[in-house]
Design a protein around this motif. Structure first.
Motif, short mmCIF file in Angstrom:
data_model
loop_
_atom_site.label_atom_id
_atom_site.label_comp_id
_atom_site.label_asym_id
_atom_site.label_seq_id
_atom_site.Cartn_x
_atom_site.Cartn_y
_atom_site.Cartn_z
N ARG A 32 -34.08 -24.89 -34.59
CA ARG A 32 -34.76 -23.88 -35.41
C ARG A 32 -34.32 -22.49 -34.99
NH1 ARG A 32 -40.77 -25.84 -34.23
NH2 ARG A 32 -39.87 -25.49 -32.18
N GLY A 33 -34.07 -21.63 -35.97
CA GLY A 33 -33.70 -20.25 -35.70
C GLY A 33 -34.68 -19.27 -36.30
N PHE A 34 -34.75 -19.25 -37.65
CA PHE A 34 -35.62 -18.30 -38.33
C PHE A 34 -35.89 -18.76 -39.75
CE2 PHE A 34 -31.26 -16.96 -38.80
CZ PHE A 34 -31.14 -16.56 -40.11
N ILE A 35 -36.91 -18.16 -40.37
CA ILE A 35 -37.28 -18.43 -41.76
C ILE A 35 -37.29 -17.10 -42.48
CG2 ILE A 35 -39.11 -19.21 -43.31
CD1 ILE A 35 -40.05 -21.12 -41.10
N LEU A 36 -36.71 -17.07 -43.69
CA LEU A 36 -36.73 -15.87 -44.53
C LEU A 36 -37.72 -16.05 -45.68
CD1 LEU A 36 -32.90 -15.12 -44.87
CD2 LEU A 36 -34.56 -14.04 -43.33
N VAL A 37 -38.34 -14.94 -46.08
CA VAL A 37 -39.26 -14.94 -47.21
C VAL A 37 -38.73 -13.95 -48.24
CG1 VAL A 37 -41.61 -14.42 -47.97
CG2 VAL A 37 -41.23 -15.56 -45.78
N ALA A 38 -38.63 -14.40 -49.49
CA ALA A 38 -38.12 -13.55 -50.58
C ALA A 38 -39.18 -12.53 -50.99
CB ALA A 38 -37.74 -14.42 -51.77
N PRO A 39 -38.75 -11.41 -51.58
CA PRO A 39 -39.71 -10.44 -52.10
C PRO A 39 -40.72 -11.12 -53.02
CG PRO A 39 -37.53 -9.49 -52.14
CD PRO A 39 -37.36 -10.96 -51.78
N GLY A 40 -41.98 -10.74 -52.86
CA GLY A 40 -43.04 -11.35 -53.64
C GLY A 40 -43.65 -12.56 -52.94
N GLY A 41 -43.06 -12.98 -51.83
CA GLY A 41 -43.56 -14.12 -51.08
C GLY A 41 -44.52 -13.69 -49.99
N SER A 42 -45.01 -14.66 -49.24
CA SER A 42 -45.97 -14.39 -48.18
C SER A 42 -45.42 -14.85 -46.84
CB SER A 42 -47.28 -15.13 -48.47
OG SER A 42 -48.14 -15.05 -47.37
N THR A 43 -45.51 -13.97 -45.83
CA THR A 43 -45.10 -14.34 -44.47
C THR A 43 -46.27 -14.94 -43.70
OG1 THR A 43 -45.55 -12.11 -43.65
CG2 THR A 43 -43.29 -12.58 -44.34
N ASN A 44 -47.45 -14.99 -44.31
CA ASN A 44 -48.61 -15.63 -43.69
C ASN A 44 -48.72 -17.05 -44.23
OD1 ASN A 44 -49.42 -13.28 -42.27
ND2 ASN A 44 -50.29 -12.48 -44.17
N TYR A 45 -49.36 -17.90 -43.45
CA TYR A 45 -49.51 -19.30 -43.88
C TYR A 45 -50.62 -19.41 -44.90
CZ TYR A 45 -46.05 -20.86 -40.67
OH TYR A 45 -44.85 -21.07 -40.06
N PRO A 46 -50.43 -20.19 -45.95
CA PRO A 46 -49.21 -20.95 -46.21
C PRO A 46 -48.09 -20.02 -46.70
CG PRO A 46 -50.73 -21.26 -48.03
CD PRO A 46 -51.44 -20.41 -47.00
N LEU A 47 -46.89 -20.24 -46.18
CA LEU A 47 -45.73 -19.43 -46.59
C LEU A 47 -45.46 -19.65 -48.07
CD1 LEU A 47 -43.29 -20.13 -43.63
CD2 LEU A 47 -44.72 -18.12 -43.98
N LYS A 48 -45.11 -18.58 -48.75
CA LYS A 48 -44.75 -18.66 -50.17
C LYS A 48 -43.40 -18.03 -50.37
CE LYS A 48 -49.42 -18.69 -51.89
NZ LYS A 48 -50.51 -17.91 -51.41
N ARG A 49 -42.56 -18.64 -51.19
CA ARG A 49 -41.21 -18.15 -51.49
C ARG A 49 -40.38 -18.02 -50.21
NH1 ARG A 49 -39.57 -16.45 -56.05
NH2 ARG A 49 -38.48 -14.64 -55.25
N ALA A 50 -40.43 -19.07 -49.39
CA ALA A 50 -39.76 -19.06 -48.09
C ALA A 50 -38.65 -20.09 -48.03
CB ALA A 50 -40.78 -19.34 -46.98
N THR A 51 -37.67 -19.83 -47.18
CA THR A 51 -36.58 -20.78 -46.94
C THR A 51 -37.05 -21.86 -45.98
OG1 THR A 51 -35.71 -19.61 -45.01
CG2 THR A 51 -34.84 -18.95 -47.17
#
Length: 168
Positions: free
Chosen positions: A32-51
């Motif tokens: 594991r390295g990192f997760i990206l979140v697209a604009p309009g997504g959420s970096t809080n759980y539950p993640l939304k629009r995330a890789t």
């Protein structure tokens, strides 16, 4: 020339892995390295629009697959590196006229999805690095009219001193 500059404007979002120590960057023991979140997504759980989890050295193709469905159709990804300490950069280029209105990709920084890169001060950041002309294809039509003068001797049968011919 019949092209407008707005037909060729692209947003370029740049994500970079980096560290400032003497050891190379690497993923954790689980890959594991990192997760990206697209604009309009959420970096809080539950993640939304995330890789999914991304590695510190993903290929451009794998990064493109991870972002598919999160970015506008027709986006492109290029990768540069490796740089010092096994760091990399990815440019995510939006298609012409697509925009996120000044927002860019974000990195999940806390919770179970926080950055797992290893190495001294290892991290990832994403920036809206460029809004520029990025003409991949360009065509134009040039129309020009050429005028030339033909001087006819004064002793010609028609008595003309000058005649104008327009070529187009």
């Amino acid at each position: 020339i019949s092209a407008k500059s707005e037909d060729y404007v692209n947003e370029i979002h740049t994500c970079k892995t980096y560290g400032d120590g003497t050891d190379d960057l690497r993923d954790d023991e689980f890959g594991r390295g990192f997760i990206l979140v697209a604009p309009g997504g959420s970096t809080n759980y539950p993640l939304k629009r995330a890789t999914c989890w991304l590695r510190h050295n993903e290929t451009a193709g794998t990064m493109h697959e991870a972002l598919h469905g999160l970015m506008p159709d027709g986006f492109e990804v290029s990768r540069r590196g490796p740089f010092a300490r096994e760091s990399y950069e990815w440019d995510i280029i939006l298609p012409k006229s697509a925009t996120f209105g000044g927002q860019t990709l974000r990195v999940v920084e806390n919770g179970g999805g926080r950055v797992r890169l290893e190495g001294t001060n290892a991290s990832v950041n994403c920036t809206l690095s460029q809004v520029s002309l990025y003409a991949k294809e360009f065509s134009y039509v040039l129309r020009h009219t050429i005028s030339s003068f033909i001087f006819v001797p004064s002793d010609s049968r028609l008595g003309l001193k000058r005649s104008m011919v327009t070529l187009s």
